[in-house]
Enzyme design. Structure first.
Site, PDB file in Angstrom:
ATOM      1  N   ASP A 307       0.850  -1.193   0.000  1.00  0.00           N
ATOM      2  CA  ASP A 307       0.000   0.000   0.000  1.00  0.00           C
ATOM      3  C   ASP A 307       0.884   1.242   0.000  1.00  0.00           C
ATOM      4  OD1 ASP A 307      -2.542  -1.026  -0.124  1.00  0.00           O
ATOM      5  OD2 ASP A 307      -2.673  -1.348   2.033  1.00  0.00           O
ATOM      6  N   ALA A 379     -17.790   8.247   0.892  1.00  0.00           N
ATOM      7  CA  ALA A 379     -17.164   7.440  -0.156  1.00  0.00           C
ATOM      8  C   ALA A 379     -17.939   7.550  -1.464  1.00  0.00           C
ATOM      9  CB  ALA A 379     -17.092   5.978   0.293  1.00  0.00           C
ATOM     10  N   ARG A 382     -17.361  11.559  -2.618  1.00  0.00           N
ATOM     11  CA  ARG A 382     -15.925  11.819  -2.750  1.00  0.00           C
ATOM     12  C   ARG A 382     -15.611  13.322  -2.743  1.00  0.00           C
ATOM     13  NH1 ARG A 382     -13.044   8.521  -7.301  1.00  0.00           N
ATOM     14  NH2 ARG A 382     -11.262   9.094  -6.018  1.00  0.00           N
ATOM     15  N   ASP A 518      -6.164  -4.347   6.062  1.00  0.00           N
ATOM     16  CA  ASP A 518      -6.793  -4.137   7.369  1.00  0.00           C
ATOM     17  C   ASP A 518      -8.306  -4.042   7.309  1.00  0.00           C
ATOM     18  OD1 ASP A 518      -7.053  -1.718   6.130  1.00  0.00           O
ATOM     19  OD2 ASP A 518      -6.032  -0.539   7.667  1.00  0.00           O
TER      20      ASP A 518
END
EC number: 7.2.2.6
Length: 682
Positions: A307, A379, A382, A518
């Site tokens: 990442d 999300a 945005r 994660d």
């Protein structure tokens, strides 16, 4: 942070390992290691022979046979000691985790909401799906997901990190671990596992080695060692009739000593210890591996998916520049950008407010006093912003602002497109600011590449490992950062589906892939990857999908995980090379001594000029036992490892451990022979 490291030969561990080594003399324990089981049988056989000789039932030198028998038992004990010491170190680490488990009561809610009636039940009776309430000062009784509330949690008992973390419902911070403690506020938790299946239970079982199974490479090496043992066993068995035909039959004691010195007892005695120590070293880095297979796979990895944020870059993007659209004053852009960020508590939002203050002395304004409405980032949209009086100000990604402008009947300026591309090519992230349908300009958010990361990637490339940067940035920004960081490839505008497809693509090419994750959206890719390191701060789904858990939740740890895996493979290969090489030297000690009486020509092989046949055989057997003890530190700590190409690593291995394996026995056996002779023991 990493846990406190145990001393290599901790006195209490050594004493316990010696006791365990004696217990492991049980044939049920010995047969699991075929090479050492042969030594165990040889020890038993020579013991009976020496007793028979001492009682007069058999002719021969009872003292010599007893000495050989004693040292063969010592060889088995030393091999058992190496394994027991490695297991003891792991169990000591597990004991520190057991202290976290406390028999406690939990408040089981009758309804899944705060304030519902609760029953007090023992924590070990909680089942998957049960709802519990925990408040400040309580120990969280089970692994689970937060469904209501938010609290500060002390996870130091699990991670070793003293700083508390926030756990709250929704998002990627809803996962909690049993055994951690609530510092403030409250949480309503849905238990996600049954008793005995918690993360802590699995950690303890893994660390103690209760679930340790041999890895594929370990099995392959064991098969090789068994094959070599069978070959030497058959060869030794044929030597007795040859010597008897020559008129001077070699004793069974000498043949057993010859067999034990020829078979690869060094690596055979240390193989289990190497595997256990590999998992223990992983725990020393605060990473829990679900199996030795995962550690071994880390050593074979040739593609790393990393990442960008937090791994390659520092992860705290800062506003660095205001770039106004044509016909717009820079101060106007800065003022609008600051207004849109007043209630934005992200590092990026705060940096925009500060940059506007520094450049144009624009003071922060209170959103409430302005009677403004803040529009939070989502999300889906945005973008975020503010509605104040008749002004509607938004900032966000290029695509989101373009859709917003067009939806409001406006037109996205071509010159702003050019400015966006310019920012992206410089490795920064462009945010576009708009008021109503009028585009005001671009904010450049600069993320800093970590110092020294380019050199680390160069080392990985030298080792044949391909590095791939994963980022949600657009292709231009991703390409610029990838070039600055020195990665081999990148995946821009990454989605969970794109990650999964990329992993499958590399695996179809026969490559082994490692990655970190994660979030719940990372779970499919983690489940597909060969080495999947889940962050302890991540969701339960991510931790269950991975085959390792990083207690520090540090994505950069993936590089260290690969290093530890390669070190374990390097250690196993080095000791195998040493073990087989030192067998060659032992040929020159035992074969001339055993058969010189029958075939005097073999005296030419006695290049070490050993004192007598008995001293030569006994010296070789003693050396064979002692070398296991001397190599225990190497097995536990791991061979020194440097990032090299495969061919360079092979050459280095052969020079150090191949040549060393030839020279050390010549020196060691000769020294032992001199000591035995000087002391009059032969």
């Amino acid at each position: 942070m990493s846990r406190k490291q145990l001393a290599l030969f901790e006195p209490t561990l050594v004493v316990q390992a010696l006791k365990e080594a004696v217990k492991k003399l049980n044939p049920q324990a010995q047969w699991r290691n075929p090479v050492m089981f042969i030594v165990w049988i040889g020890s038993l056989l020579t013991t009976f022979i020496s007793i028979a000789m001492a009682s007069g039932a058999m002719p021969g030198n009872a003292l010599f046979s007893a000495a050989i028998s004693a040292w063969l038992w010592v060889t088995v004990l030393f091999a058992n000691f190496a394994e027991a010491l490695a297991e003891g170190r792991s169990k000591a680490q597990a004991n520190s985790l057991k202290g976290v488990k406390k028999t406690a009561f939990a408040r089981k809610l009758r309804e899944p909401k705060y304030g519902a009636a609760a029953d007090k039940v023992p924590a070990d009776q909680l089942r998957k799906g049960d709802i519990v309430l925990v408040e400040a000062g309580d120990i969280i009784p089970c692994d689970g997901e937060v469904i209501e509330g938010g609290a500060s949690v002390d996870e130091s008992a699990i991670t070793g990190e003293s700083a508390p973390v926030i756990r709250e419902s929704g998002g990627d911070f809803a996962s909690v671990t049993g055994g951690t403690r609530i510092l403030s506020d409250w949480l309503v938790i849905e238990c996600s596992v049954n008793p005995g299946e918690t993360f802590l239970d699995r950690m303890i079982a893994m660390v103690e080695g209760a679930q340790r199974r041999k890895t594929p490479n370990e099995i392959a090496l064991t098969i090789l060692l068994i094959a070599l043992t069978i070959v030497f066993l058959l060869a030794t068995a044929t030597l007795w009739p040859f010597s008897a035909w020559g008129g001077n039959a070699v004793s069974v004691t000498v043949l057993v000593a010859l067999l034990v010195c020829l078979i690869p007892t060094t690596i055979g005695g240390l193989l289990s210890a190497i595997g256990v120590a590999g998992m223990s070293r992983m725990l020393g880095a605060n990473v829990i591996a679900t199996s030795g297979r995962a550690v071994e796979a880390a050593g074979d990895v040739d593609v790393l998916l990393l990442d960008k944020t937090g791994t390659i870059t520092l992860g705290n993007r800062q506003a660095s520049e205001f770039i106004p659209a044509q016909g717009v004053d820079e101060k106007t852009l800065a003022d609008a950008a600051q207004l849109a960020s007043l209630a934005d508590e992200t590092p990026e939002g705060r940096s925009i407010v500060i940059l506007a203050k520094q450049r144009f002395n624009l003071r922060e304004r209170d959103v409430q006093s302005l009677h403004a409405t803040f529009v939070p980032f989502t999300a889906q949209s945005r973008m975020s912003g503010i509605n104040i009086d008749n002004r509607m100000i938004r900032k966000g990604s290029v695509d989101a602002i373009r859709r917003h402008v067009e939806a409001n009947g406006g037109h996205f300026p071509a010159d702003v497109d050019q400015k966006v591309d310019q920012v992206a090519r410089q490795g920064a992230t462009p945010l576009v600011v708009v008021e109503g349908s009028r585009v005001l300009g671009v904010i450049a958010l600069k993320d800093i590449v970590k110092g020294g990361i380019k050199e680390r990637f160069a080392q990985l490339r030298k080792m044949g490992i391909k590095t791939v940067m994963i980022t949600g940035d657009n292709r231009l920004t991703a390409a610029a950062i990838a070039a600055e960081a020195g990665v081999d490839d990148f995946l821009a505008e990454a989605t969970p589906e794109a990650k999964l497809a990329l992993i499958r693509q590399y695996q179809a090419e026969g490559r082994l892939v490692a990655m970190t994750g994660d979030g719940t959206n990372d779970a499919p890719a983690l489940a597909q990857a060969d080495v999947a390191v889940a962050m302890n701060s991540g969701t339960q789904a991510a931790k269950e999908a991975g085959n390792m858990v990083d207690l520090d939740s540090n994505p950069t740890k993936l590089i260290e995980v690969v290093h530890i895996g390669k070190q374990m493979l390097m250690t196993r290969g080095s000791l195998t090379t040493f073990s087989i090489a030192n067998d060659v030297a032992k040929y020159f000690a035992i074969i001339p001594a055993a058969f010189a009486a029958t075939y005097p020509q073999l005296n030419a092989l006695n290049i070490m000029r050993l004192h007598s046949p008995d001293s030569a055989i006994l010296s070789a057997v003693i050396f064979n036992a002692l070398i296991i003890v001397f190599l225990i530190p190497l097995a536990l700590k791991g061979a020194s490892y440097k990032p090299l190409t495969a061919s360079a690593m092979l050459r280095r291995n052969l020079w150090i451990y191949g040549l060393g394996g030839l020279l050390v026995p010549f020196i060691g056996i000769k020294v032992i022979d001199l000591l035995l002779t000087v002391c009059g023991l032969v």
